[in-house]
Motif scaffolding. Structure first.
Motif, PDB file in Angstrom:
ATOM      1  N   ALA A 136      10.202  15.047  19.224  1.00  0.00           N
ATOM      2  CA  ALA A 136      10.451  13.717  18.929  1.00  0.00           C
ATOM      3  C   ALA A 136       9.078  12.831  18.875  1.00  0.00           C
ATOM      4  CB  ALA A 136      11.125  13.421  20.188  1.00  0.00           C
ATOM      5  N   GLY A 137       9.337  11.733  18.446  1.00  0.00           N
ATOM      6  CA  GLY A 137       8.136  10.710  18.592  1.00  0.00           C
ATOM      7  C   GLY A 137       8.109   9.725  17.612  1.00  0.00           C
ATOM      8  N   TRP A 138       7.053   9.224  17.028  1.00  0.00           N
ATOM      9  CA  TRP A 138       6.846   8.266  15.944  1.00  0.00           C
ATOM     10  C   TRP A 138       6.711   9.047  14.697  1.00  0.00           C
ATOM     11  CZ3 TRP A 138       7.922   3.146  16.475  1.00  0.00           C
ATOM     12  CH2 TRP A 138       7.735   2.554  17.355  1.00  0.00           C
ATOM     13  N   TYR A 139       7.827   8.904  13.625  1.00  0.00           N
ATOM     14  CA  TYR A 139       7.302   9.285  12.500  1.00  0.00           C
ATOM     15  C   TYR A 139       6.955   8.457  11.499  1.00  0.00           C
ATOM     16  CZ  TYR A 139       9.501  13.949  13.491  1.00  0.00           C
ATOM     17  OH  TYR A 139       9.880  15.194  14.004  1.00  0.00           O
ATOM     18  N   TYR A 140       5.826   8.838  10.681  1.00  0.00           N
ATOM     19  CA  TYR A 140       5.195   7.752   9.974  1.00  0.00           C
ATOM     20  C   TYR A 140       5.923   7.606   8.423  1.00  0.00           C
ATOM     21  CZ  TYR A 140       2.135   7.821  14.022  1.00  0.00           C
ATOM     22  OH  TYR A 140       1.568   7.334  15.061  1.00  0.00           O
ATOM     23  N   LEU A 141       6.009   6.724   7.975  1.00  0.00           N
ATOM     24  CA  LEU A 141       6.417   6.531   6.420  1.00  0.00           C
ATOM     25  C   LEU A 141       5.172   5.770   5.679  1.00  0.00           C
ATOM     26  CD1 LEU A 141      10.092   5.200   6.649  1.00  0.00           C
ATOM     27  CD2 LEU A 141       9.337   7.315   5.322  1.00  0.00           C
ATOM     28  N   SER A 142       4.861   6.301   4.523  1.00  0.00           N
ATOM     29  CA  SER A 142       3.844   5.706   3.766  1.00  0.00           C
ATOM     30  C   SER A 142       4.323   5.328   2.435  1.00  0.00           C
ATOM     31  CB  SER A 142       2.328   6.393   3.842  1.00  0.00           C
ATOM     32  OG  SER A 142       2.578   7.523   3.141  1.00  0.00           O
ATOM     33  N   VAL A 143       3.928   4.105   1.685  1.00  0.00           N
ATOM     34  CA  VAL A 143       4.379   3.956   0.332  1.00  0.00           C
ATOM     35  C   VAL A 143       3.028   3.430  -0.605  1.00  0.00           C
ATOM     36  CG1 VAL A 143       5.966   2.412  -1.009  1.00  0.00           C
ATOM     37  CG2 VAL A 143       6.654   3.218   1.249  1.00  0.00           C
ATOM     38  N   THR A 144       2.930   4.043  -1.668  1.00  0.00           N
ATOM     39  CA  THR A 144       1.806   3.876  -2.468  1.00  0.00           C
ATOM     40  C   THR A 144       2.196   3.391  -3.819  1.00  0.00           C
ATOM     41  OG1 THR A 144       0.504   5.451  -1.148  1.00  0.00           O
ATOM     42  CG2 THR A 144      -0.340   4.576  -3.438  1.00  0.00           C
ATOM     43  N   LEU A 145       1.727   2.327  -4.365  1.00  0.00           N
ATOM     44  CA  LEU A 145       2.099   1.926  -5.977  1.00  0.00           C
ATOM     45  C   LEU A 145       1.022   2.345  -6.726  1.00  0.00           C
ATOM     46  CD1 LEU A 145       4.093   0.369  -7.607  1.00  0.00           C
ATOM     47  CD2 LEU A 145       2.972  -1.499  -7.021  1.00  0.00           C
ATOM     48  N   ASN A 146       1.447   2.916  -7.723  1.00  0.00           N
ATOM     49  CA  ASN A 146       0.456   3.527  -8.657  1.00  0.00           C
ATOM     50  C   ASN A 146      -0.654   2.222  -9.114  1.00  0.00           C
ATOM     51  OD1 ASN A 146      -1.125   4.532 -11.032  1.00  0.00           O
ATOM     52  ND2 ASN A 146       0.703   5.849 -11.368  1.00  0.00           N
ATOM     53  N   PRO A 147      -1.808   2.505  -9.333  1.00  0.00           N
ATOM     54  CA  PRO A 147      -2.734   1.127  -9.759  1.00  0.00           C
ATOM     55  C   PRO A 147      -2.357   1.031 -11.062  1.00  0.00           C
ATOM     56  CG  PRO A 147      -3.914   3.201  -9.240  1.00  0.00           C
ATOM     57  CD  PRO A 147      -2.746   3.533  -8.569  1.00  0.00           C
ATOM     58  N   GLU A 148      -1.950   2.025 -11.986  1.00  0.00           N
ATOM     59  CA  GLU A 148      -1.639   1.654 -13.346  1.00  0.00           C
ATOM     60  C   GLU A 148      -0.530   0.552 -13.416  1.00  0.00           C
ATOM     61  OE1 GLU A 148      -0.855   5.352 -15.535  1.00  0.00           O
ATOM     62  OE2 GLU A 148      -2.802   6.405 -14.976  1.00  0.00           O
ATOM     63  N   VAL A 149       0.396   0.405 -12.460  1.00  0.00           N
ATOM     64  CA  VAL A 149       1.243  -0.662 -12.461  1.00  0.00           C
ATOM     65  C   VAL A 149       0.669  -1.931 -12.810  1.00  0.00           C
ATOM     66  CG1 VAL A 149       3.294  -1.792 -11.291  1.00  0.00           C
ATOM     67  CG2 VAL A 149       2.964   0.731 -11.267  1.00  0.00           C
ATOM     68  N   GLY A 150      -0.510  -2.280 -12.145  1.00  0.00           N
ATOM     69  CA  GLY A 150      -1.090  -3.420 -12.208  1.00  0.00           C
ATOM     70  C   GLY A 150      -1.673  -3.595 -13.771  1.00  0.00           C
ATOM     71  N   GLU A 151      -2.133  -2.532 -14.444  1.00  0.00           N
ATOM     72  CA  GLU A 151      -2.762  -2.511 -15.737  1.00  0.00           C
ATOM     73  C   GLU A 151      -1.698  -2.927 -16.807  1.00  0.00           C
ATOM     74  OE1 GLU A 151      -4.496   0.995 -16.668  1.00  0.00           O
ATOM     75  OE2 GLU A 151      -5.644   1.207 -14.696  1.00  0.00           O
ATOM     76  N   GLU A 152      -0.348  -2.431 -16.471  1.00  0.00           N
ATOM     77  CA  GLU A 152       0.723  -2.860 -17.473  1.00  0.00           C
ATOM     78  C   GLU A 152       1.798  -4.043 -16.916  1.00  0.00           C
ATOM     79  OE1 GLU A 152       1.264  -1.177 -20.094  1.00  0.00           O
ATOM     80  OE2 GLU A 152      -0.278   0.296 -19.676  1.00  0.00           O
ATOM     81  N   PHE A 153       1.596  -4.382 -15.753  1.00  0.00           N
ATOM     82  CA  PHE A 153       2.660  -5.425 -15.321  1.00  0.00           C
ATOM     83  C   PHE A 153       1.790  -6.497 -14.640  1.00  0.00           C
ATOM     84  CE2 PHE A 153       5.095  -1.568 -15.966  1.00  0.00           C
ATOM     85  CZ  PHE A 153       6.100  -2.031 -16.625  1.00  0.00           C
ATOM     86  N   GLY A 154       0.534  -6.426 -14.505  1.00  0.00           N
ATOM     87  CA  GLY A 154      -0.375  -7.540 -13.767  1.00  0.00           C
ATOM     88  C   GLY A 154      -0.402  -7.209 -12.259  1.00  0.00           C
TER      89      GLY A 154
END
Length: 479
Positions: free
Chosen positions: A325-343
Motif C-alpha cells: 500500500a501507499g502512494w502510487y505515481y502516475l506520470s504523463v509525457t507528451l511527445n515533443p514531435e507534437v509541438g513540431e506538427e501542432f504547435g
C-alpha cells in the motif's frame, strides 16, 4: 472473473525554474536544455564507484543524486539485516530534446557478496524514443523458500547505462532512493490470488476538476478518485500520486484533447506515455500506443490486481509490483514531435482515476510501515490536491499555528496579570498621595513610590519616583 496480465520540500531553485516555465507556456524545449524534473531538495550528492568495494554507502530513507555516462557503471553499498526488504530505485533524467534510442536504458540491480543478483529491473525508453524521466528499482526480498540474498551483511547496488550508438552521449542525471520495508512478525501466505476483478469500472462521476501536475516524484500532485483536468506541453512530463490501500485496485486513463492547428498537420505516433510506479518507484506498467492527429485520443492502463503482500511472489512483473500500500505515481509525457506538427501551445489533458475496493488490514509488520501505508493525512492530501512538499508544509504550519495560539494565550494571560497589578499600584499610590505634603517633602506618609527596580513600587515604563498617571494602563511603551 478473468485474470489479466500486463507489464519534504522543493528547492528554491527548482521553484524558480517552475515559475519561469509556467510564465512561458508556449516555450519549446531547446536541445540539451536541462530537464525541469525537480530533484528532492534533500538529495545528497554522491559519486558511485566503478568497482563494488569502493561503492559509497546508501542509508535507508535517504535520496541521492549522481550522473552516469553511456556504458557507465556505478556501484554503491547498502548494509542489510536478515529481516527487512530493501528497495533501491533510480530515476534517469536525460536532458530535454537529446536523442535516445529504443534500447537506451538504465538497469538497477542489487547483488550479494558472491555476485548473485538479488533483484534487478531496467528503465527503458522503448518505442517512445524521446527524452523524459524514466524509473525502475531493484529489491532484496526476504523469502523463506530462497537460499540466496537472505543473510545480513554488505550488498551492492549497481547502475548500468546502455545506449545505442546514435544516441546523444551526454551524461544522465540520476536520482537514487533507498527505501526499506519491515519484515513480518510471522510468515504469511506466499501464493498470490489466482483471480481478481478485471473489468474496468465506469468513469468516475462528479464532473471534471482542475488539478495541475507536478514535475517529479518529489512534488507529484495528489489525486483521489475522480476526473481531473490539466494541460500539457510537447516534451513535458507531469507527475501525480494516488493513495492505494491494501485490497484496493487502481484504474487510470489519460485523454488528450483536440488541437487548434489546421488539418494539414501530420499525425504523431507514440504521442503520449502513461506510466504507473509503486510507492518504491518501481515500474508497474506503462503504455504509449496512441496516434495523435489533432483529434481527441485516449490511453488506458491494463487492469491490475488489488494490492496484496503476496503479489511479490508472482512471476508477472506488473503483479509483483502491486506488493504494498501507499502512494502510487502516475506520470504523463507528451511527445515533443507534437509541438513540431501542432504547435507549442499546451493541449488539454484529462486523467480519470478509479480506486476500487474496500481497504483491508495491513499485514502484521514487525515495525513501522513507513512509505508502505495509507494514512488519513494521505487521503486528505489526495482529496485536496496537495503535493508532498505542500502536505509537509501544511503539517508544519498546523504545528506553528498551534504553538502560536499557545504563545498568544500565555501573552494575553500575562498582560491581564500586569494590568491587575498596575491598577492596584495606581490605587495604592492615589490613596497615599492625597494627604501628603507638597513638593520637597521627604519620604514618609504621603510620599510617592520609592524609586527602585520595577516591581518595588514602580509601574513598568514609569520614571523612578513618578506617580502613575490616571488611566495609564497597558503594556510598557517599549512593548
Amino acid at each position: 472473473m478473468k485474470r489479466q496480465r500486463g507489464r519534504g520540500r522543493v528547492a528554491l531553485a527548482g521553484m524558480a525554474a517552475m515559475c519561469a516555465v509556467a510564465a512561458l507556456p508556449g516555450q519549446a524545449w531547446a536541445v540539451g536544455e536541462p530537464n525541469p524534473y525537480v530533484f528532492d531538495s534533500e538529495a545528497k550528492a554522491v559519486r558511485g564507484s566503478a568497482v563494488n568495494s569502493d561503492g559509497p554507502p546508501l542509508t535507508a530513507g535517504s535520496t541521492y543524486k549522481d550522473t552516469i555516462k553511456p556504458g557507465g557503471k556505478r556501484y554503491y553499498r547498502v548494509d542489510l539485516d536478515a529481516k527487512i526488504n530493501a528497495y533501491v530505485s533510480a530515476v534517469a533524467v536525460p536532458k530535454l530534446a537529446t536523442k535516445v534510442g529504443y534500447a537506451d536504458k538504465l538497469t538497477v540491480s542489487i547483488e550479494d557478496r558472491s555476485g548473485t543478483k538479488c533483484g534487478d529491473d531496467d528503465a527503458q525508453f522503448g518505442s517512445a524514443t524521446y527524452a523524459r524521466p524514466v524509473a525502475a528499482y531493484a529489491d532484496r526480498t526476504i523469502n523463506k523458500e530462497s537460499s540466496s540474498c537472505q543473510e545480513a551483511g554488505a550488498y551492492y547496488v549497481l547502475l548500468e547505462r546502455s545506449s545505442e550508438g546514435t544516441s546523444t552521449p551526454e551524461p544522465w542525471d540520476v536520482e537514487i532512493r533507498f527505501a526499506s520495508e519491515p519484515g513480518l512478525k510471522s510468515a504469511g501466505p506466499t501464493a498470490p490470488p489466482e483471480t481478481w476483478p478485471s473489468a474496468s469500472p465506469a468513469a468516475p462521476g462528479g464532473g471534471p476538476e482542475k488539478r495541475q501536475g507536478g514535475t517529479s516524484f518529489t512534488d507529484a500532485t495528489g489525486l483521489a478518485q475522480g476526473e481531473w483536468q490539466d494541460e500539457i506541453r510537447p516534451g513535458q512530463t507531469l507527475f501525480y500520486r494516488v493513495p492505494v490501500d491494501w485490497g484496493q485496485q487502481i484504474f487510470a486513463s489519460a485523454d488528450l484533447g483536440t488541437s487548434a492547428a489546421d488539418d494539414s498537420a501530420e499525425g504523431v505516433g507514440n504521442a503520449l506515455v502513461l506510466a504507473l510506479h509503486n510507492p518504491a518507484r518501481g515500474i508497474v506498467q506503462d503504455a504509449s500506443s496512441v496516434y495523435y492527429d489533432g483529434k481527441q485520443k485516449s490511453l488506458a492502463m491494463d487492469p491490475l490486481p488489488p494490492v496484496a503482500y503476496e503479489n511479490r511472489y508472482d512471476s508477472d512483473s506488473s503483479t509483483k509490483a502491486m506488493r504494498f500500500a501507499g502512494w502510487y505515481y502516475l506520470s504523463v509525457t507528451l511527445n515533443p514531435e507534437v509541438g513540431e506538427e501542432f504547435g507549442q501551445k499546451p493541449i488539454s489533458l484529462t486523467l480519470r482515476v478509479n480506486v476500487e475496493g474496500e481497504a483491508n488490514s495491513a499485514p502484521a509488520y514487525a515495525g513501522p510501515a513507513g512509505d508502505f501505508e495509507v494514512t488519513k493525512d494521505d487521503q486528505e492530501a489526495a482529496a485536496s490536491g496537495k503535493n508532498a512538499p505542500e502536505a509537509a508544509k501544511s503539517n508544519t504550519m498546523q504545528l506553528v499555528a498551534a504553538a502560536g495560539i499557545g504563545a498568544g494565550a500565555v501573552l494575553v494571560l500575562g498582560l491581564g496579570v500586569w494590568m491587575l497589578l498596575a491598577r492596584r499600584r495606581t490605587a495604592s499610590a492615589d490613596a497615599t498621595a492625597a494627604p501628603g505634603p507638597g513638593p520637597g517633602a521627604g519620604a514618609g506618609a504621603g510620599a510617592g513610590p520609592v524609586p527602585g527596580p520595577v516591581g518595588q513600587g514602580q509601574v513598568p515604563g514609569q520614571a523612578p519616583g513618578q506617580a502613575p498617571t490616571p488611566g495609564q494602563y497597558g503594556p510598557p511603551p517599549a512593548w
